[in-house]
Design a protein around this motif. Sequence first.
Motif, PDB file in Angstrom:
ATOM      1  N   VAL B  53      46.576 -74.256  38.868  1.00 66.57           N
ATOM      2  CA  VAL B  53      45.851 -74.223  39.831  1.00 66.57           C
ATOM      3  C   VAL B  53      44.630 -74.623  39.673  1.00 66.57           C
ATOM      4  O   VAL B  53      44.299 -75.500  40.549  1.00 66.57           O
ATOM      5  N   SER B  54      43.902 -74.939  38.822  1.00 68.59           N
ATOM      6  CA  SER B  54      42.724 -75.984  38.842  1.00 68.59           C
ATOM      7  C   SER B  54      42.920 -77.316  38.955  1.00 68.59           C
ATOM      8  O   SER B  54      41.914 -78.000  39.473  1.00 68.59           O
ATOM      9  N   PHE B  57      42.017 -78.493  42.520  1.00 65.80           N
ATOM     10  CA  PHE B  57      40.698 -78.393  42.822  1.00 65.80           C
ATOM     11  C   PHE B  57      39.995 -80.207  41.517  1.00 65.80           C
ATOM     12  O   PHE B  57      38.643 -79.951  42.853  1.00 65.80           O
ATOM     13  N   ALA B  58      40.304 -79.531  40.443  1.00 68.05           N
ATOM     14  CA  ALA B  58      39.023 -80.449  39.459  1.00 68.05           C
ATOM     15  C   ALA B  58      39.490 -81.795  40.200  1.00 68.05           C
ATOM     16  O   ALA B  58      38.623 -82.614  39.597  1.00 68.05           O
ATOM     17  N   ALA B  61      37.287 -82.276  43.339  1.00 66.97           N
ATOM     18  CA  ALA B  61      35.607 -81.914  42.345  1.00 66.97           C
ATOM     19  C   ALA B  61      35.625 -83.441  41.770  1.00 66.97           C
ATOM     20  O   ALA B  61      34.353 -83.835  42.022  1.00 66.97           O
TER      21      ALA B  61
END
Lengths: 173, 299
Positions: B53-54, B57-58, B61
């Motif tokens: 999931v991350s 996003f990671a 970012a």
Amino acid sequence: MQAVIFAAVGVLLIVAENAWNTFLPFDLTAAQFGFVWILSLGLLDYPIRGAVFAFAVGFIHDSLVGSLPGLDAAVYTTAYFFMMFSGKAFFPRSVIFHVIAVAGLTVIAVMLRSFFLFIFPSCDPMIGFSMADLPMQTLMNCAAAIAVFPFMFRLDDLTGPKRENIYYLPSSW
Amino acid sequence: MRGLLTNYKYLLLGIALVLLGLHLASSSLNQDADTGKTGRFIMQVYAPIHSTVSWPFAKTANLMGRYLLLMDLKEENRKLSENNRALRLRIMRLDELEAENKRLRHLQKYKVPREITPIYAPVIARSLSPESRTLLIGKGTKDGVEKNMVAISPDGLVGHINVVTTNSARVLLITDPGSVIDAVVQRTRATGIVKGKNPALCSLNFLNRTEDIEVGDLVVSSGLGGVFPSGMTVGQVVTVERETTDMFLYVDVFPAVSFDKLEDVIIIPGTVMPADPKTEEGPGEEILDYSAEDPEDAE
């Protein structure tokens, strides 16, 4: 089906909470998205499901952060029922109420945690308790509440049974 | 009772769950903070979910973080460049200090009698023209430098002071045509007069043609003449010409001191002795007599 969607949202929020520092290039206290999500469930009309979610999210939180297994489960469940009963007494769709309730319950949760540790033998009740972090944590949770509560209400509108009641538009906030 | 359960079922459910949580917590107190099987299972299940999931996003970012870093890169580069310049300057200063330290340590190899206080003087200018081979040093009468004092270095004799002012002095090098030193060949003790010949050489004059002089012989000051102390290394014999019709030998001596690299000299008023080459310690207040070390003399 709705329960599965809610659970998926809960997992996403727990991931967001745990990956907070990975997402942000700067250091900022992580909002307790899981906790805020549990409180938002308290204002929806699913008491049993909400209680189970609260317990599960608290237990997952315990497992992930390494605190006493069951401690946060008890705290989250207590906070959930606080929210559920206070939602019946106050205006449940007001953002101001959400923010105030989340702020109050963030503080209460910290105190509850210390109290539970106090009643256990050989436990320091001040473990994890930091007055310096509390205002920032409360602020972040309130900010998260502004996003999470309306989102959960909308999700409930979309996935839940049609009810004639109390849904308010943003203009009435 | 049934009505009570119905009316307060949610409250009772909440109390039951809270008590269950507290029971789990209290029962895990004796497990040394072990999360237990359930906790380990949760972590095991959660880890891949979290990674999956991350991940986007990671990555996002990370890209944003790189962009923010790029925005600061110019300023950071400027600061690092400034730091680099400052550090390089400092390294240069430290290198210079290290070299000075080595030179001074080298100078310390020469021990002088305790009643004589050596004056360490920096070389501030040099004149190596054919007509005048001198050094200007940064010490003068206010530091105790006087005319006819002797300038030496750890390698050997440099010259003597011929002009002195308040804060500087001029050293006439042994390679100057006007410089005259009474010297002996260390191996044979043959005596002669060392005179400046050219910027690189001195000549050893008035050596009897019957003397046994070889290339490589060391020439030292004899102590006669009242200026230069005895036993100071002057140089090494590099040329020996033995003409059948002449009374004297033609001997060239290469100075032991490299004058163009000289940065400090020691000014002494009187007797001086070089350090013991075995221990690099001077023999105290005794005057070193090279003749005593000559095996032929010992016999």
